[in-house]
Scaffold this active site. Structure first.
Site, PDB file in Angstrom:
ATOM      1  CG  ASP A   4      -2.076   0.943   1.112  1.00 25.53           C
ATOM      2  OD1 ASP A   4      -2.460   1.273  -0.027  1.00 25.53           O
ATOM      3  OD2 ASP A   4      -2.611   1.365   2.155  1.00 25.53           O
ATOM      4  NE  ARG A  55      -1.439   6.507   1.338  1.00 23.33           N
ATOM      5  CZ  ARG A  55      -1.305   5.606   2.296  1.00 23.33           C
ATOM      6  NH1 ARG A  55      -0.900   5.974   3.488  1.00 23.33           N
ATOM      7  NH2 ARG A  55      -1.573   4.344   2.051  1.00 23.33           N
ATOM      8  CG  HIS A  58      -0.501   2.103  -9.277  1.00 20.17           C
ATOM      9  ND1 HIS A  58      -0.670   1.787  -7.951  1.00 20.17           N
ATOM     10  CD2 HIS A  58      -1.617   2.809  -9.627  1.00 20.17           C
ATOM     11  CE1 HIS A  58      -1.836   2.261  -7.521  1.00 20.17           C
ATOM     12  NE2 HIS A  58      -2.422   2.896  -8.525  1.00 20.17           N
ATOM     13  CG  LEU A  99       9.521 -17.017  -3.839  1.00 20.36           C
ATOM     14  CD1 LEU A  99       9.604 -16.882  -2.314  1.00 20.36           C
ATOM     15  CD2 LEU A  99       9.845 -15.660  -4.478  1.00 20.36           C
TER      16      LEU A  99
HETATM   17  C1  IPE Z   1      -5.407  -2.796  -0.182  1.00 19.61           C
HETATM   18  O1  IPE Z   1      -5.111  -1.449  -0.308  1.00 19.61           O
HETATM   19  C2  IPE Z   1      -5.338  -3.467  -1.516  1.00 19.61           C
HETATM   20  C3  IPE Z   1      -4.014  -3.570  -2.137  1.00 19.61           C
HETATM   21  C4  IPE Z   1      -2.897  -3.137  -1.639  1.00 19.61           C
HETATM   22  C5  IPE Z   1      -3.993  -4.223  -3.405  1.00 19.61           C
HETATM   23  P1  IPE Z   1      -6.257  -0.356  -0.447  1.00 19.61           P
HETATM   24  O2  IPE Z   1      -5.568   0.944  -0.589  1.00 19.61           O
HETATM   25  O3  IPE Z   1      -7.199  -0.740  -1.522  1.00 19.61           O
HETATM   26  O4  IPE Z   1      -7.003  -0.490   0.959  1.00 19.61           O
HETATM   27  P2  IPE Z   1      -7.937   0.557   1.739  1.00 19.61           P
HETATM   28  O5  IPE Z   1      -8.996   0.995   0.766  1.00 19.61           O
HETATM   29  O6  IPE Z   1      -7.064   1.686   2.151  1.00 19.61           O
HETATM   30  O7  IPE Z   1      -8.457  -0.221   2.899  1.00 19.61           O
HETATM   31  C1  IPE Z   2      -1.632   0.201  -3.321  1.00 22.53           C
HETATM   32  O1  IPE Z   2      -1.414   1.555  -3.334  1.00 22.53           O
HETATM   33  C2  IPE Z   2      -1.787  -0.379  -4.697  1.00 22.53           C
HETATM   34  C3  IPE Z   2      -3.143  -0.821  -5.013  1.00 22.53           C
HETATM   35  C4  IPE Z   2      -4.186  -0.790  -4.223  1.00 22.53           C
HETATM   36  C5  IPE Z   2      -3.336  -1.360  -6.337  1.00 22.53           C
HETATM   37  P1  IPE Z   2      -2.628   2.571  -3.323  1.00 22.53           P
HETATM   38  O2  IPE Z   2      -2.966   2.891  -4.729  1.00 22.53           O
HETATM   39  O3  IPE Z   2      -3.736   2.089  -2.489  1.00 22.53           O
HETATM   40  O4  IPE Z   2      -1.919   3.821  -2.655  1.00 22.53           O
HETATM   41  P2  IPE Z   2      -2.543   4.830  -1.617  1.00 22.53           P
HETATM   42  O5  IPE Z   2      -3.012   4.019  -0.442  1.00 22.53           O
HETATM   43  O6  IPE Z   2      -3.678   5.521  -2.302  1.00 22.53           O
HETATM   44  O7  IPE Z   2      -1.411   5.741  -1.275  1.00 22.53           O
HETATM   45 MG    MG Z   3      -4.176   2.333  -0.496  1.00 29.92          MG
END
Ligand code: IPE
Ligand code: IPE
Ligand code: MG
Length: 254
Positions: A18, A22, A35, A129
């Protein structure tokens, strides 16, 4: 082979990757740039994991709830995932990694579903792995699906259920329970990831955003895990538990 593996490494590490959005926003970039940077982290972590003693690595790449995101972001993610799987298949096979996918395949773009099926086939014999990529994944849906399939079986045990949850049939080899769950980005929640498999996982929430997560961070997490006393409901020695690893400086802060 040189190895930094501690004596008691987590066999199965699961990661909620995650913080990509941001990371990009903080740099004035569009979210897909985060990403893209996150894909580089995946490469680093997959490369580092076996040397740390990790046998199974499950990465949360796209949740079933992530379809709620803007269409352009979802499309960019699907494209990146397809490119990643295509580009990495050969390298994974050479490195002895086996790639499998968890989650629904029927809603993925055709090119991505095909690339994954090809990668699964090309890496099927890897033993160094087991890399599991969770895509269009929801733990609650996976549990429901396994429960539906379990209803047809004469006898149901935890072990059989775990096999069904791993995506195989009741006789398939199940992935082991998660030993260590890491979530980057600072949020302290599971977001519908591996709810059954994490029953006794050690949970590590790290503030670092996924694009900044390094092999050294993974190594610190593994060392933290190795020093913890897991009790599984028992009493244990009651030794003091180690503090979470302190954040090491971000190697490539822009
Ligand atoms: C969880 O992250 C899913 C992945 C990292 C793929 P999200 O960013 O979607 O989760 P929430 O919405 O903050 O709970
Ligand atoms: C996780 O990063 C990747 C996916 C959910 C695909 P986010 O895209 O959720 O990044 P934040 O949480 O918005 O920073
Ligand atoms: Mg996120």
């Amino acid at each position: 082979m040189q190895s930094d593996a501690p004596r008691n490494p987590p066999r199965h590490v699961a990661i909620v990757m995650d913080g990509n959005g941001r990371w990009a926003t903080a740099r004035g970039l569009p979210r897909p740039a985060g990403h893209q940077a996150g894909v580089e982290t995946v490469r680093r972590i997959v490369e580092a994991a076996p040397g740390l003693g990790v046998e199974t690595l499950t990465l949360y790449a796209f949740s079933s709830d992530n379809w709620r995101r803007p269409t352009a972001e979802v499309a960019a993610l699907m494209l990146l995932l397809r490119r990643f799987v295509r580009a990495e298949t050969g390298r994974l096979a050479e490195a002895g990694a086996r790639l499998t996918m968890l989650g629904r395949r029927d809603r993925l773009p055709g090119g991505l579903a095909e690339a994954i099926a090809a990668a699964e086939q090309a890496t099927a014999h890897g033993t160094r792995l087991h890399l599991r990529v969770a895509l269009d994944y929801s733990a609650r849906d996976a549990i429901l699906d396994a429960a539906r399939r379990a209803a047809a079986l004469p006898a149901l045990t935890r072990d059989v259920f775990a096999r069904l949850l791993s995506g195989g049939d009741h006789a398939a080899e199940p992935a082991p329970d998660v030993d260590l769950l890491i979530r980057t980005g600072g949020e302290q929640r599971l977001s519908d990831f591996l709810l059954w498999e994490c029953a006794y996982a050690e949970l590590l929430f790290v503030p670092r955003l996924w694009p900044d997560f390094s092999a050294a961070d993974l190594s610190d997490a593994v060392a933290w895990y190795a020093a913890r006393e897991r009790r599984f409901g028992g009493v244990g020695a009651g030794a003091p538990q180690p503090a979470p690893p302190p954040a090491t400086p971000v190697p490539s802060a822009a």
